[in-house]
Design a protein around this motif. Structure first.
Motif, mmCIF file in Angstrom:
data_model
loop_
_atom_site.group_PDB
_atom_site.id
_atom_site.type_symbol
_atom_site.label_atom_id
_atom_site.label_comp_id
_atom_site.label_asym_id
_atom_site.label_seq_id
_atom_site.Cartn_x
_atom_site.Cartn_y
_atom_site.Cartn_z
ATOM 1 N N TRP A 99 22.163 -77.943 -5.562
ATOM 2 C CA TRP A 99 22.282 -76.483 -4.661
ATOM 3 C C TRP A 99 23.451 -77.126 -3.854
ATOM 4 O O TRP A 99 24.021 -76.255 -3.107
ATOM 5 N N LEU A 100 23.156 -78.420 -3.395
ATOM 6 C CA LEU A 100 24.166 -78.805 -2.445
ATOM 7 C C LEU A 100 25.979 -78.780 -3.092
ATOM 8 O O LEU A 100 26.689 -79.078 -2.253
ATOM 9 N N LEU A 101 25.770 -79.772 -4.478
ATOM 10 C CA LEU A 101 27.278 -79.455 -4.174
ATOM 11 C C LEU A 101 28.091 -78.572 -4.568
ATOM 12 O O LEU A 101 29.462 -78.948 -4.416
ATOM 13 N N PRO A 102 27.641 -77.920 -5.008
ATOM 14 C CA PRO A 102 29.167 -76.145 -5.203
ATOM 15 C C PRO A 102 28.933 -75.768 -3.792
ATOM 16 O O PRO A 102 29.919 -75.557 -3.952
ATOM 17 N N ARG A 103 28.729 -76.493 -2.638
ATOM 18 C CA ARG A 103 28.499 -76.125 -1.884
ATOM 19 C C ARG A 103 29.291 -77.041 -0.124
ATOM 20 O O ARG A 103 29.747 -76.910 0.419
ATOM 21 N N ALA A 104 29.811 -77.944 -1.518
ATOM 22 C CA ALA A 104 31.029 -78.779 -1.436
ATOM 23 C C ALA A 104 32.496 -77.906 -1.482
ATOM 24 O O ALA A 104 32.474 -77.203 -2.047
ATOM 25 N N PRO A 105 33.364 -78.769 -0.506
ATOM 26 C CA PRO A 105 34.479 -77.790 -0.499
ATOM 27 C C PRO A 105 35.277 -77.806 -1.760
ATOM 28 O O PRO A 105 35.371 -79.019 -2.814
ATOM 29 N N GLU B 159 36.355 -77.893 -5.641
ATOM 30 C CA GLU B 159 35.785 -78.434 -6.171
ATOM 31 C C GLU B 159 35.251 -80.559 -6.416
ATOM 32 O O GLU B 159 34.805 -80.555 -7.656
ATOM 33 N N ALA B 160 35.387 -80.762 -5.484
ATOM 34 C CA ALA B 160 34.603 -82.428 -4.790
ATOM 35 C C ALA B 160 33.293 -81.992 -5.398
ATOM 36 O O ALA B 160 32.749 -83.631 -5.964
ATOM 37 N N GLY B 161 32.180 -81.482 -5.165
ATOM 38 C CA GLY B 161 30.881 -81.176 -6.017
ATOM 39 C C GLY B 161 30.934 -81.401 -7.345
ATOM 40 O O GLY B 161 30.090 -82.157 -7.982
ATOM 41 N N THR B 162 31.925 -80.632 -7.960
ATOM 42 C CA THR B 162 31.488 -80.582 -9.413
ATOM 43 C C THR B 162 32.471 -81.674 -10.011
ATOM 44 O O THR B 162 31.758 -82.902 -11.104
ATOM 45 N N TRP B 163 33.342 -82.493 -9.283
ATOM 46 C CA TRP B 163 34.091 -84.001 -9.524
ATOM 47 C C TRP B 163 32.614 -85.108 -9.301
ATOM 48 O O TRP B 163 32.337 -86.097 -10.386
ATOM 49 N N ASP C 183 33.808 -89.869 2.144
ATOM 50 C CA ASP C 183 34.233 -88.386 1.385
ATOM 51 C C ASP C 183 32.645 -87.815 1.478
ATOM 52 O O ASP C 183 32.358 -86.320 1.275
ATOM 53 N N ALA C 184 31.374 -88.635 1.588
ATOM 54 C CA ALA C 184 30.410 -87.832 2.362
ATOM 55 C C ALA C 184 30.210 -87.248 2.994
ATOM 56 O O ALA C 184 29.540 -85.465 3.428
ATOM 57 N N ILE C 185 31.400 -87.498 4.518
ATOM 58 C CA ILE C 185 31.254 -86.210 5.104
ATOM 59 C C ILE C 185 31.941 -84.995 4.584
ATOM 60 O O ILE C 185 31.715 -83.750 5.347
ATOM 61 N N HIS C 186 32.571 -85.291 4.178
ATOM 62 C CA HIS C 186 33.835 -83.990 3.084
ATOM 63 C C HIS C 186 33.261 -83.763 2.551
ATOM 64 O O HIS C 186 33.335 -82.730 2.690
ATOM 65 N N ALA C 187 32.844 -84.278 1.766
ATOM 66 C CA ALA C 187 31.450 -82.827 1.278
ATOM 67 C C ALA C 187 29.981 -82.500 1.649
ATOM 68 O O ALA C 187 29.930 -81.486 0.568
ATOM 69 N N ALA D 273 41.871 -84.199 -2.594
ATOM 70 C CA ALA D 273 41.128 -82.726 -2.647
ATOM 71 C C ALA D 273 42.268 -82.012 -3.888
ATOM 72 O O ALA D 273 41.709 -80.847 -4.176
ATOM 73 N N ALA D 274 43.506 -81.852 -3.173
ATOM 74 C CA ALA D 274 44.024 -80.467 -4.242
ATOM 75 C C ALA D 274 44.059 -81.099 -6.085
ATOM 76 O O ALA D 274 44.006 -79.939 -6.786
ATOM 77 N N LEU D 275 44.116 -82.147 -6.051
ATOM 78 C CA LEU D 275 43.832 -82.898 -7.666
ATOM 79 C C LEU D 275 42.411 -82.123 -8.408
ATOM 80 O O LEU D 275 42.736 -81.819 -9.825
ATOM 81 N N VAL D 276 41.837 -82.970 -7.275
ATOM 82 C CA VAL D 276 40.372 -81.974 -7.546
ATOM 83 C C VAL D 276 40.175 -80.844 -7.822
ATOM 84 O O VAL D 276 39.765 -80.422 -9.007
ATOM 85 N N ASP D 277 40.994 -80.000 -6.861
ATOM 86 C CA ASP D 277 40.611 -79.080 -7.241
ATOM 87 C C ASP D 277 41.215 -78.053 -8.325
ATOM 88 O O ASP D 277 40.947 -76.896 -9.157
ATOM 89 N N ARG D 278 42.563 -78.301 -8.676
ATOM 90 C CA ARG D 278 42.978 -77.477 -10.170
ATOM 91 C C ARG D 278 42.774 -78.796 -11.470
ATOM 92 O O ARG D 278 42.640 -77.127 -12.322
ATOM 93 N N THR D 279 41.781 -78.966 -10.959
ATOM 94 C CA THR D 279 41.557 -79.643 -12.199
ATOM 95 C C THR D 279 39.536 -79.764 -13.018
ATOM 96 O O THR D 279 39.791 -79.574 -13.926
ATOM 97 N N PHE D 280 39.550 -79.638 -12.005
ATOM 98 C CA PHE D 280 37.683 -79.262 -11.907
ATOM 99 C C PHE D 280 37.326 -77.921 -11.968
ATOM 100 O O PHE D 280 36.119 -77.923 -11.993
ATOM 101 N N ARG D 281 38.600 -77.012 -11.730
ATOM 102 C CA ARG D 281 37.870 -75.506 -11.547
ATOM 103 C C ARG D 281 37.317 -74.359 -12.538
ATOM 104 O O ARG D 281 37.077 -73.504 -12.953
ATOM 105 N N PHE D 282 37.878 -75.647 -13.529
ATOM 106 C CA PHE D 282 36.813 -74.403 -15.027
ATOM 107 C C PHE D 282 36.182 -74.451 -15.145
ATOM 108 O O PHE D 282 34.355 -75.481 -14.886
ATOM 109 N N ASP D 283 35.557 -73.567 -16.274
ATOM 110 C CA ASP D 283 33.723 -74.387 -16.416
ATOM 111 C C ASP D 283 33.160 -74.328 -17.793
ATOM 112 O O ASP D 283 32.395 -74.133 -18.783
ATOM 113 N N SER D 284 34.720 -74.797 -18.399
ATOM 114 C CA SER D 284 34.228 -75.805 -19.555
ATOM 115 C C SER D 284 34.812 -77.435 -18.894
ATOM 116 O O SER D 284 35.329 -77.239 -19.207
#
Length: 353
Positions: A151-157, A159-163, A175-179, A230-241
């Motif tokens: 519940w918490l990680l998907p609400r991080a900015p 794809e930070a939570g996916t990483w 980063d704890a505050i950022h997430a 953040a930009a790198l994380v968002d573009r690489t972890f945005r996939f569903d596989s």
């Protein structure tokens, strides 16, 4: 309340202090600790003389390194039905913290991982220090982020939570505050002053007063590693596989991406696929308790599988850090195998509770 095994309860002014007291095990949670905490929180919730609850950990190494998975491992190996009891009682404690009617102040000083995140990040005021090392490292032991992390990680900015969920890497205070897992950075040397100030609040002070009080001790936060990437994380972890995420990381000429790729490559393939499924389902869930129920169903099935036992063996028993995952590759983990983790039904929570 009287102290319980490995948990101490104190009163300081209007503040009720809950102190995890198992420092040699980094305050790792046992079932008696969970039960003692729940009983204390239930009692404090209706005590008109208490303004807030403060959670802290004994020793200088950390708040809590997580649940004592060695105990669950041993019970599960024996086929003991009590193996699931820890989660059955821990997860409702996480929900109780999330909806607690008084300020719940977690001092996330030092190591705060796994179940320690569940005891702190659901609170209404989360304090980190320069010593905070926070992580959800479960994919490294053949498990998955639980205690409401889905519940918490998907609400991080972004794809930070996916990483965080897939890599399981440690992050610091910034980063704890950022997430969104913490609120304020307070120097560890001033935590005693902070607690004393909270203890001086009137019993009916409420959340706003608690935040205002803590803010007096807070210092500015500088950008962390996760925030800078953040930009790198968002573009690489945005996939569903997971496979697509790894392909995207491999295409990046960047040390952060290379480290993430190598780290994820050492994790349990089954745990990676299960974790990503849980995170994506959590993103669309109605609330924390729905996610906790889903996590519990997955945990029960996981005890019938190989990787959790192998992961705990490699990390905590033999300590060879060389788990042999089965299946050993992502391709060998079928969608049907992941589906099986969600076949269990029922809820940990009373209707409407």
């Amino acid at each position: 309340m009287e102290d319980a095994e490995h948990v101490r309860f104190e009163r300081q002014g209007s503040a009720a202090i809950v102190r995890l007291d198992r420092p040699r095990a980094l305050n790792s949670l046992t079932l008696p600790m969970v039960r003692a905490m729940k009983a204390a929180l239930v009692r404090h919730a209706t005590d008109a003389s208490i303004s807030c609850v403060v959670l802290t950990g004994e020793g200088e190494r950390g708040l809590c390194a997580g649940g004592d998975v060695r105990i669950v491992h041993d019970l599960g190996r024996r086929g003991d039905p009590e193996a699931t009891r820890f989660w059955r009682e821990e997860f409702p404690l996480n929900a109780l913290i999330a909806r607690y009617p008084k300020p719940y102040v977690a001092l996330m000083d030092g190591i705060t991982m796994g179940g320690g995140v569940g005891l702190s990040a659901h609170g209404s005021l989360r304090i980190v220090t320069e010593r905070t090392r926070l992580a959800m490292p479960e994919t490294g032991i053949g498990y998955f982020p639980d205690v409401g992390a889905t519940w918490l990680l998907p609400r991080a900015p972004g794809e930070a939570g996916t990483w965080m969920g897939l890599a399981g890497s440690e992050i610091g205070a910034a980063d704890a505050i950022h997430a969104g897992l913490a609120d304020l950075l307070v120097p560890s040397a001033r935590l005693g002053e902070l607690v004393a100030a909270l203890a001086g609040l009137p019993p009916d002070a409420g959340q706003d007063r608690a935040v205002e009080t803590a803010a007096r001790f807070a210092v500015p936060v500088e950008g962390g590693v996760l925030a800078r990437n953040a930009a790198l994380v968002d573009r690489t972890f945005r996939f569903d596989s997971v496979a697509e995420i790894l392909t995207a990381l491999a295409a990046e000429a960047d040390p952060f991406a290379a480290e993430a790729l190598a780290t994820i490559g050492r994790r349990s393939p089954t745990s990676l696929k299960l974790t990503l499924r849980l995170l994506r389902l959590g993103r669309d869930s109605a609330g924390l308790e729905e996610c906790l129920d889903r996590e519990f169903a997955a945990a029960v099935h996981l005890l019938t599988q190989h990787d959790f036992y192998e992961g705990v063996r490699a990390a905590l028993i033999d300590k060879d850090r060389a788990p042999k995952w089965s299946p050993a590759t992502l391709d060998a983990v079928s969608d049907a195998a992941v589906d099986a983790y969600f076949a269990g039904g029922g809820s940990l929570f009373p209707q409407g509770g």
